[in-house]
Design a protein around this motif. Structure first.
Motif, PDB file in Angstrom:
ATOM      1  N   CYS A  63       0.859  -1.185   0.000  1.00 41.12           N
ATOM      2  CA  CYS A  63       0.000   0.000   0.000  1.00 41.12           C
ATOM      3  C   CYS A  63       0.894   1.233   0.000  1.00 41.12           C
ATOM      4  O   CYS A  63       1.769   1.361   0.853  1.00 41.12           O
ATOM      5  CB  CYS A  63      -0.914   0.004   1.223  1.00 41.12           C
ATOM      6  N   GLN A  71      -3.018   4.313  -1.110  1.00 43.96           N
ATOM      7  CA  GLN A  71      -4.356   4.143  -1.686  1.00 43.96           C
ATOM      8  C   GLN A  71      -5.325   3.444  -0.748  1.00 43.96           C
ATOM      9  O   GLN A  71      -6.473   3.184  -1.118  1.00 43.96           O
ATOM     10  CB  GLN A  71      -4.275   3.383  -3.019  1.00 43.96           C
ATOM     11  N   LEU A 118      -5.147   0.330   0.506  1.00 41.77           N
ATOM     12  CA  LEU A 118      -5.407  -0.991  -0.069  1.00 41.77           C
ATOM     13  C   LEU A 118      -5.995  -1.960   0.945  1.00 41.77           C
ATOM     14  O   LEU A 118      -6.909  -2.723   0.626  1.00 41.77           O
ATOM     15  CB  LEU A 118      -4.116  -1.567  -0.661  1.00 41.77           C
ATOM     16  N   THR A 147       3.146  -2.360  -7.058  1.00 41.23           N
ATOM     17  CA  THR A 147       2.017  -1.458  -6.876  1.00 41.23           C
ATOM     18  C   THR A 147       2.066  -0.343  -7.910  1.00 41.23           C
ATOM     19  O   THR A 147       1.387   0.666  -7.789  1.00 41.23           O
ATOM     20  CB  THR A 147       2.007  -0.909  -5.440  1.00 41.23           C
ATOM     21  N   GLN A 194      -3.294  -2.510  -7.983  1.00 48.38           N
ATOM     22  CA  GLN A 194      -3.593  -3.414  -6.882  1.00 48.38           C
ATOM     23  C   GLN A 194      -5.086  -3.501  -6.560  1.00 48.38           C
ATOM     24  O   GLN A 194      -5.586  -4.589  -6.240  1.00 48.38           O
ATOM     25  CB  GLN A 194      -2.806  -3.010  -5.635  1.00 48.38           C
ATOM     26  N   THR A 195      -5.823  -2.394  -6.614  1.00 55.13           N
ATOM     27  CA  THR A 195      -7.253  -2.458  -6.312  1.00 55.13           C
ATOM     28  C   THR A 195      -7.956  -3.422  -7.252  1.00 55.13           C
ATOM     29  O   THR A 195      -8.795  -4.223  -6.835  1.00 55.13           O
ATOM     30  CB  THR A 195      -7.890  -1.062  -6.411  1.00 55.13           C
ATOM     31  N   GLY A 199      -9.451   1.337  -9.837  1.00 48.78           N
ATOM     32  CA  GLY A 199      -8.365   1.960  -9.094  1.00 48.78           C
ATOM     33  C   GLY A 199      -8.109   3.383  -9.559  1.00 48.78           C
ATOM     34  O   GLY A 199      -8.599   3.841 -10.589  1.00 48.78           O
TER      35      GLY A 199
END
Length: 327
Positions: free
Chosen positions: A88, A91, A93, A128, A133-134, A288
């Motif tokens: 992270c 954001q 995460l 990332t 990642q989202t 994201g």
């Protein structure tokens, strides 16, 4: 062209669903660039001095590079632990992954624990970078949570009956490398879109910024607002105040003299979220947000100054602005 506003030019040239791009790829219904323009149309056209700019940003590394998200869910002491080697970098995460698990399983928030990523028991979820990642790890979490949900239903909703069980999932949506000899190359899993409007006051200070973003499903409104506000300020600094001279690759300024904006220089930032009914099938439709929140601001600032005095500024930071003059 005389008589056509900058908004109209961008609107006419915007990427629309059903459109075939030069590479042969067809834009699907989840594309929201037109909607971001429509979201800021009134603010742009009603302002005395305003600039507008658009941006598109890939989600995922793409271009044929392995782009995999992995997660391990583990039931321990009556709670569900989330293990994912996904860093992270602001954001939120961990919060996003917890939300996805709760959505998929119906478990209460207090029964879901996000474990900090480590190399001991967290499966590798890649970098990332690329605002990935989202979507990428988020979909892996959703897949694993769906498997857990089946067992949870059989256990009558009692998580303690699944003590010690693990659920692993890996998400990978292949893309094509650059220059791939295929009829319809797919460069990335998804794209985000944005349109920013910057409004100046009569003295040339940035008064307001309207930042409309299509990031798919907004999983966490608080986090996305922080991402947009932070990105807008980074773009403003890049456009107006920050100067980072180098000599033989050695920085010549210190952090305190870099020209970062002060708190008193922050304008009203209006974060606008565009959520279409047609969403991607991954991670509940989230795409994201990250770098794209900073990209359109600087050109929109330049456009606003051009609207004020009709002078083109083509250096950064922009010259002859309220911010470059001594007050």
């Amino acid at each position: 062209k005389v008589g056509i506003s900058p908004w109209e030019i961008r609107y006419r040239n915007a990427i629309r669903p059903g459109q075939t791009l030069p590479n042969g790829q067809i834009v699907d219904d989840s594309t929201g660039l037109v909607e971001t323009l429509e979201a800021v149309k009134e603010q742009f056209e009603s302002a005395k001095y305003a600039g507008i700019a658009c941006a598109v940003k890939n989600a995922g590394v793409g271009v044929g590079i392995p782009d995999t998200g992995r997660v391990r869910l583990y039931v321990k002491d009556g709670k569900l632990e989330i293990h994912a080697g996904a860093s992270c970098i602001g954001q939120g995460l961990g919060t996003v992954l917890v939300q996805i698990v709760c959505e998929a399983t119906g478990l209460p928030r207090e029964q879901v624990v996000y474990m900090p990523a480590n190399t001991y028991d967290s499966p590798d979820s890649g970098t990332t970078s690329g605002s990935r990642q989202t979507l990428i790890t988020g979909e892996a979490v959703r897949m694993a949570a769906v498997d857990l949900k089946r067992d949870l239903d059989e256990a009558g909703g009692d998580l303690s009956k699944l003590e010690g069980k693990e659920y692993f999932a890996e998400f990978f949506d292949p893309t094509d490398k650059l220059g791939a000899d295929v009829p319809f190359p797919k460069s990335h899993v998804a794209y985000g879109f944005a349109a920013h409007v910057v409004v100046l006051d009569d003295e040339g200070r940035v008064k307001e910024v309207y930042a409309a973003h299509d990031s798919g499903k907004v999983v966490n409104p608080t986090s996305i607002q922080g991402q947009i506000e932070g990105g807008v300020l980074m773009g403003m600094g890049y456009a107006l105040t920050e100067h980072f001279p180098l000599e033989d690759c050695v920085p010549q300024v210190k952090y305190g003299t870099l020209g970062l904006l002060h708190s008193t220089q922050i304008p009203d930032i209006h974060a606008i979220y565009v959520e279409k009914d047609e969403l991607l099938p991954f991670a509940y439709g989230s795409k994201g947000i990250g770098e794209i929140s900073a990209i359109p601001t600087a050109p929109a600032v330049e456009g606003a100054y051009y609207a004020m005095d009709h002078k083109f500024r083509n250096t950064l930071p922009l010259e002859d602005t309220w911010y470059s003059r001594k007050h």
